[in-house]
Design a protein around this motif. Structure first.
Motif, PDB file in Angstrom:
ATOM      1  N   SER A  66       0.788  -1.249  -0.180  1.00 53.00           N
ATOM      2  CA  SER A  66       0.008  -0.253   0.093  1.00 53.00           C
ATOM      3  C   SER A  66       0.846   1.271  -0.086  1.00 53.00           C
ATOM      4  O   SER A  66       0.293   2.510   0.234  1.00 53.00           O
ATOM      5  N   ALA A  67       2.113   1.205  -0.407  1.00 51.11           N
ATOM      6  CA  ALA A  67       2.902   2.321  -0.194  1.00 51.11           C
ATOM      7  C   ALA A  67       2.497   3.321  -1.444  1.00 51.11           C
ATOM      8  O   ALA A  67       2.069   2.992  -2.433  1.00 51.11           O
ATOM      9  N   PRO A  68       2.479   4.677  -1.404  1.00 54.73           N
ATOM     10  CA  PRO A  68       2.041   5.294  -2.349  1.00 54.73           C
ATOM     11  C   PRO A  68       2.967   5.493  -3.319  1.00 54.73           C
ATOM     12  O   PRO A  68       4.121   5.252  -3.440  1.00 54.73           O
ATOM     13  N   VAL A  69       2.109   5.864  -4.787  1.00 52.55           N
ATOM     14  CA  VAL A  69       2.723   5.614  -6.070  1.00 52.55           C
ATOM     15  C   VAL A  69       2.814   7.376  -6.459  1.00 52.55           C
ATOM     16  O   VAL A  69       1.464   7.560  -6.663  1.00 52.55           O
ATOM     17  N   ALA A  70       3.748   7.743  -6.858  1.00 52.64           N
ATOM     18  CA  ALA A  70       3.897   9.173  -7.616  1.00 52.64           C
ATOM     19  C   ALA A  70       3.337   9.074  -9.128  1.00 52.64           C
ATOM     20  O   ALA A  70       4.178   8.570  -9.637  1.00 52.64           O
TER      21      ALA A  70
END
Length: 789
Positions: A66-70
């Motif tokens: 669930s780490a954010p993606v830029a």
């Protein structure tokens, strides 16, 4: 406490994910733990090959954490995108110095598990090419998207290329649209005519076409279409299985292309029997007035078991057939047959009779079951769910006989059993079909594995057991995934065929089943696995939404064909085509109400003849084609035997002709056999050798979403490994050919009158097959089951 929580997460990860190779750091107690944040570097970005500007712009992001993606979105020049993707290893488009149109972060839900996410891009109604870059830390991936209202369809034949451009919003043809072609490494610029069409009828051919309409682009890569062969050779045998020491009869035909049509070849043909590279025997035979030939080969007594090849060569053309040879050893020969009288009962075990030329022989019998039956040729690859079904050992009695029974299944599916017997070094094989109805139905899926978000498309074929298509019959197709199910009802066309699709199959295993009721319920099934990532689908691109019909079953050269086509929800105009080796003859007509009608003239040419239609529907170009049956010289013919009945007295002479007394002057191979022939012994598949496919179609805006994957723009991805653990080699699954006994084999000439065939003097059920090789170059085949009593 932290270590225990990580271990619990690692167990959950192992149950739901592919195996991901990660670096593992030892804990204080030398107990290895999984560094879950390394999964942040493992994500995959996908984009659809085409999208229209009035629908939301999206990409697909597959993640395992669930780490954010830029995200950043850049406008791109089509030349930069297409050049970057044209390399053997596609590269990313440099974005340094470019100002992004949009920048945002996306946080996948779900924690540490696989998640396929649809990410919306804030592009509004912009048109053109764009580059989308996704980044986590130092790992970056890049895809392109093409937002276009222009659609381009290409049809290529051995004689030329046709391009058609249409507005994906209005459905109208795009007149005077700019088209750039790549021809022999050079750019050629042209434009569509008033009907949105570009023709190219010279060499060399374009290998790429880029169309531009304002800020919208569409591109296709036309597939090279090989020229028609100068000579076509067909070979058939009396049986697909023969024992060492027996004789195999061979017959066939040769056709030469003359002034665009196929005519009987003249001269002679060389026929050889080969076991791999070794030549067993070779004969030379003269071609008669119909271009037909016949010969026979005696299989050596000491021939090794295996698949032998019969090759026929003349005037640069080569045709072949395979024959399974069963070996003898130490004076022992084996036979294996089904003891059912007529068709076996699907609710009972199949009685099997094994015979050895020597009593007291220990014989091992193995059976492979495929839960399908085929009226036409079986596919080259082993179908879904084929499995080892039965394996036993029996000893023959003093007379050399042994009886056993193949257990019947309880899945309500028809069965094809491949039986192999081996004892004392001798072998025997046969094929047994057990239908559950008076019809056979076949379900063919486009792919056994496909990506998430792609429609699941399929074809259904149904025919009577004698091969006659079930035109107009109603069939049902069900898609099941877990406890959920969806069902469709389809109507077969005149060829006994229907195409359909399910729009949203679920991740994992999807089970399809189809059935038709005809003297019982005929059923078939298939399985499709939907994976997070799978190779792009390799289908013919036809759409189940487009229906094409013609006004007659057969035509003669020069006659007018009325083509009626429809696509629910279509608008604007439709492209109607007649496709042959001579080229594509188009008509652009109104598609008011989703219906279009055109009239085209039937042209005689070698190879397959088809008519087709292409519509604009819901922002996509959808097309379909159907074959045209032309009653002309050098064409394949589908006939039906006329015998005046199916019940005959022993030794009675039957007068054989085709339906409508259409028995053309030529050479006829007449065979009476026990059992249903398969493989190289099937006459019914021989005429199709003349119907060579001649047209290919590419589409820039298909109905089914096709995806292209990311290219690496920076960083190092976690390595994904997959493996299957095996404790022993996988089983060899082969469905043997049917061993049929030809009780009569005759090659005869006829001037067009009925053929007199003497029937067997022994009572029983027989298959009467006729292969007609006409003096005008046409080839026909038909068969019928007869009873002698």
């Amino acid at each position: 406490m932290q270590t225990a929580r990580l271990l619990r997460l690692a167990k959950a990860l192992a149950a739901g994910l592919a195996i991901v190779a990660v670096s593992i750091a030892p804990a204080a107690a030398e107990r290895q733990i999984v560094d879950l944040h390394r999964l942040d570097a493992n994500f995959q970005l996908f984009a659809a090959d085409s999208s229209v500007p009035w629908k939301p712009a999206t990409v697909r992001l597959d993640t395992y954490s669930s780490a954010p993606v830029a995200f950043k979105v850049y406008a791109a020049d089509p030349a930069d995108v297409l050049t970057a993707g044209a390399n053997v290893s596609p590269r990313s488009v440099p974005t340094a110095g470019r100002h992004p149109l949009a920048s945002f972060d996306f946080t996948p839900p779900g924690g540490y598990q696989f998640q396929s996410n649809v990410v919306s891009l804030p592009l509004g109604s912009r048109e053109g090419f764009f580059v989308v870059e996704a980044r986590r830390g130092n790992v970056g991936e890049q895809v392109w998207i093409n937002r276009s209202r222009a659609g381009l369809i290409a049809k290529e034949t051995p004689n030329g290329l046709l391009l058609y451009g249409a507005d994906l919003g209005t459905g109208m043809p795009l007149a005077r649209m700019r088209v750039q072609l790549v021809v022999n490494r050079n750019f050629v610029t042209t434009a569509t005519d008033g009907q949105g069409i570009v023709r190219w009828n010279r060499s060399p051919r374009p290998i790429f076409a880029l169309a531009q309409w304002g800020s919208s682009y569409a591109f296709v890569s036309p597939l090279p279409q090989p020229p028609l062969p100068a000579t076509i050779v067909g070979v058939r045998t009396d049986s697909a299985v023969v024992h060492a020491g027996e004789v195999v009869h061979v017959a066939g035909f040769a056709r030469a292309r003359t002034h665009g049509v196929l005519r009987p070849s003249a001269g002679s043909v060389t026929i050889s029997l080969r076991n791999g590279p070794a030549a067993i025997a070779e004969h030379r035979a003269a071609l008669d007035a119909a271009g037909a030939f016949a010969t026979s080969f005696a299989i050596p007594e000491n021939a090794a078991a295996g698949e032998y090849t019969v090759l026929a060569q003349t005037a640069g053309g080569v045709g072949g057939a395979t024959v399974d040879v069963e070996s003898n050893a130490g004076g022992v020969s084996l036979d294996v047959t089904a003891a059912c009288s007529g068709l076996c009962d699907p609710h009972q075990d199949v009685p099997l009779l094994v015979h050895s030329s020597r009593g007291g022989t220990l014989v091992r019998v193995t059976v492979v079951r495929s839960p399908h039956i085929y009226v036409a040729d079986a596919p080259e690859t082993l179908p879904w769910a084929a499995a080892q079904w039965f394996d036993t050992t029996v000893r023959t009695d003093e007379s050399g006989n042994a009886k056993l029974a193949i257990p019947h299944p309880n899945d309500a599916l028809s069965s094809t059993y491949g039986v192999h017997a081996e004892g004392n070094g001798a072998t025997a094989d046969t094929r047994i079909t057990v239908p559950t109805a008076q019809a056979a139905i076949r379900l063919s899926v486009d792919r056994n594995e496909q990506s998430l978000g792609t429609p699941l498309s399929f074809d259904v074929y149904a025919a009577q057991l004698d091969g006659k298509p079930l035109g107009g019959a109603t069939v049902y197709v069900q898609l099941a995934h877990g406890i959920s199910a969806a069902q469709q009802r389809l109507t077969l066309d005149a060829a006994g065929h229907a195409r359909g699709s399910f729009s949203s199959p679920e991740l994992g295993a999807n089970f399809l089943s189809t059935w038709v009721d005809r003297g019982g319920r005929a059923t078939d099934a298939a399985e499709v696995r939907v994976e997070p990532q799978a190779a792009a689908p390799s289908t013919d691109g036809t759409s189940a939404n487009v229906h094409v019909e013609v006004d007659r079953a057969t035509y003669r050269p020069g006659e007018e064909i009325t083509i009626s086509a429809s696509a629910s929800g279509a608008q604007g105009s439709a492209l109607i085509t007649f496709e042959s080796a001579l080229g594509v003859e188009p008509r652009v007509v109104s598609a008011a109400g989703g219906r279009a009608t055109a009239r085209l003239r039937a042209v005689d040419a070698a190879g397959e003849l088809r008519v087709g239609a292409a519509f604009v529907r819901d922002g996509s170009l959808e097309w379909n084609t159907v074959p045209i049956v032309l009653a002309a010289a050098g064409r394949p013919r589908v006939d039906q035997l006329m015998l005046g009945g199916t019940l005959f007295a022993p030794g009675q002479a039957a007068h054989v002709t085709f339906a409508g007394d259409a028995l053309h002057s030529g050479t006829f191979i007449v065979r009476i056999s026990t059992g249903t022939p398969s493989g190289s012994a099937r006459f019914a598949s021989a005429p199709a050798l003349l119907a060579i496919g001649v047209a290919t179609t590419q589409n820039s805006a298909p109905e089914s979403v096709t995806w292209h994957p990311w290219v690496n723009s920076s960083g190092e991805h976690a390595q994904v490994l997959g493996f299957v653990r095996r404790s022993q080699p996988p089983p060899e699954l082969i469905v043997a050919q049917a061993e049929t006994q030809a009780v009569a084999w005759n090659v005869m000439r006829s001037s067009g009158s009925a053929i007199a065939v003497e029937l067997p003097s022994r009572s029983g059920s027989y298959e009467l097959s006729v292969l007609g090789i006409a003096d005008d170059g046409s080839v026909s085949a038909a068969s019928s089951t007869i009873t002698v009593r």
